[in-house]
Design an enzyme around this catalytic site. Structure first.
Site, short mmCIF file in Angstrom:
data_model
loop_
_atom_site.label_atom_id
_atom_site.label_comp_id
_atom_site.label_asym_id
_atom_site.label_seq_id
_atom_site.Cartn_x
_atom_site.Cartn_y
_atom_site.Cartn_z
CG HIS A 7 -5.88 -2.24 8.98
ND1 HIS A 7 -6.02 -1.01 9.58
CD2 HIS A 7 -4.54 -2.45 8.92
CE1 HIS A 7 -4.84 -0.51 9.85
NE2 HIS A 7 -3.93 -1.36 9.47
CG ASP A 36 -0.29 -0.46 2.50
OD1 ASP A 36 0.94 -0.45 2.57
OD2 ASP A 36 -1.02 -0.83 3.43
CG ASN A 56 -8.96 -1.61 12.17
OD1 ASN A 56 -8.01 -2.21 11.69
ND2 ASN A 56 -9.48 -0.53 11.61
CD GLU A 60 -8.81 0.89 7.90
OE1 GLU A 60 -8.84 0.04 8.81
OE2 GLU A 60 -8.12 1.93 7.97
#
Ligand code: F6R
Length: 242
Positions: free
Chosen positions: A138, A67, A136, A143
Site C-alpha cells: 500500500h 493520510d 502489502n 490498500e
C-alpha cells in the site's frame, strides 16, 4: 526507476534527507508531500539536524500529508497531525499554517476529502512526494484493491495494516478502522516521488513495486508508470531485487 541502495536505516535516512533538502534548496517555496509511519522518522530527524546547523530553511515550504485516521482529533497523540508536529514541524522553521493533513476529526468524509483535494490541487501538487510502503504494497492508505483510486477518499483499513500499525497503539482494538487518504492518482501527480523502505518485512512489497506487474493488487506498482521515482532502501528491503 532509480534504486539507491543504502547500508542501513541511518544511511537510508540520510540519503532520503539529502534528496529532500536538495529540493528545498533548489526551490525554497516548494510543495512537499509527506508521509508518516516509522520509515521516514530518521529522515525527518536528519533534516531537523541540518536545519539547526543552518543548512536548510523551511520558511517558505508548504506540505501536504498523505493520510490521517478518521475519528482522531488533531491533538490525539496517535493522530498523524500530532505525529508530524512531534517528529518534524515543531522542530523546524516551517509556518504551521502552510502544513496540511487530511482532517480526520471531520466525520463528514465527503466534505473532508473534497476539501483536501481542492487544497492540494490549488497548491499545484507536490514537487516531491515522500512515500513509505506497506508490507502489502500500500501507499498512503491505498490498500490492495481491484482498481486504482483517484482523489482523497475514506478507506477501511485491512487486517494486515491494522495489525502492522497496532505496534504504535496500546491495544489492537485501539487502532482506528478507517482513514482518509490521498488517492493513487493524486500521488501520481507529484513531479518527483521518493520511496523509502527498510527491513526484510518490506522485501516482497519493494520487489513487486519495482518489478512486479502493474496492478492495483500492489498499489505501489503503479509507480512504474511515473517518470521520476527514486527508491532509497536498505539491503534487507532490496533482498528480493538482486
Ligand atoms: C503513512 C503512510 C503509509 C506508510 C506505510 C509504511 O503516512 O502513508 O502508507 O508509509 O504503512 O509504514 P511504516 O513506515 O511504519 O512501515
Amino acid at each position: 526507476f532509480k534504486i539507491v541502495k543504502a547500508r542501513d536505516y541511518a544511511d537510508m535516512s540520510r540519503k532520503a534527507a539529502n534528496i529532500i533538502s536538495a529540493q528545498v534548496i533548489l526551490k525554497p517555496d516548494c510543495v512537499l508531500g509527506l508521509a508518516t509511519g516509522s520509515t521516514p522518522i530518521g529522515a525527518y530527524h536528519q533534516l531537523i539536524d541540518w536545519y539547526n546547523k543552518g543548512d536548510v530553511d523551511f520558511s517558505q515550504v508548504s506540505t501536504y500529508n498523505l493520510d490521517e485516521y478518521r475519528g482522531l482529533t488533531h491533538d490525539d497523540p496517535q493522530s498523524y497531525h500530532y505525529f508530524m508536529r512531534d517528529n518534524f514541524f515543531d522542530h523546524i522553521n516551517i509556518d504551521l499554517a502552510n502544513t496540511h493533513v487530511p482532517d480526520g476529526s471531520n466525520p463528514d468524509a465527503e466534505a473532508a476529502c473534497s476539501a483536501y483535494d481542492k487544497m492540494v490541487e490549488e497548491a499545484g501538487y507536490p514537487d516531491l512526494q515522500l512515500l513509505g510502503i506497506g508490507n502489502n504494497g500500500h501507499i498512503g492508505f491505498n490498500e490492495p484493491d481491484d482498481h486504482f483510486s483517484k482523489g482523497t477518499h475514506c478507506v477501511d483499513l485491512t487486517e494486515s495494516t491494522i495489525k502492522a500499525n497496532s505496534r504504535l497503539f496500546e491495544r489492537e482494538e485501539d487502532v482506528p478502522r478507517q482513514a482518509y487518504t490521498m488517492g493513487v492518482q493524486t500521488i501520481m501527480y507529484a513531479r518527483m516521488i521518493l520511496v523509502v523502505a527498510n527491513g526484510a518485512a518490506k522485501a516482497q512489497a519493494v520487489h513487486d513495486m519495482c518489478f512486479g506487474p502493474v496492478t492495483p493488487q500492489c498499489p505501489a506498482s503503479i509507480l512504474q508508470l511515473h517518470p521520476n521515482v527514486v527508491v532509497v532502501a536498505d539491503a534487507e528491503a532490496l533482498s528480493l531485487c538482486e
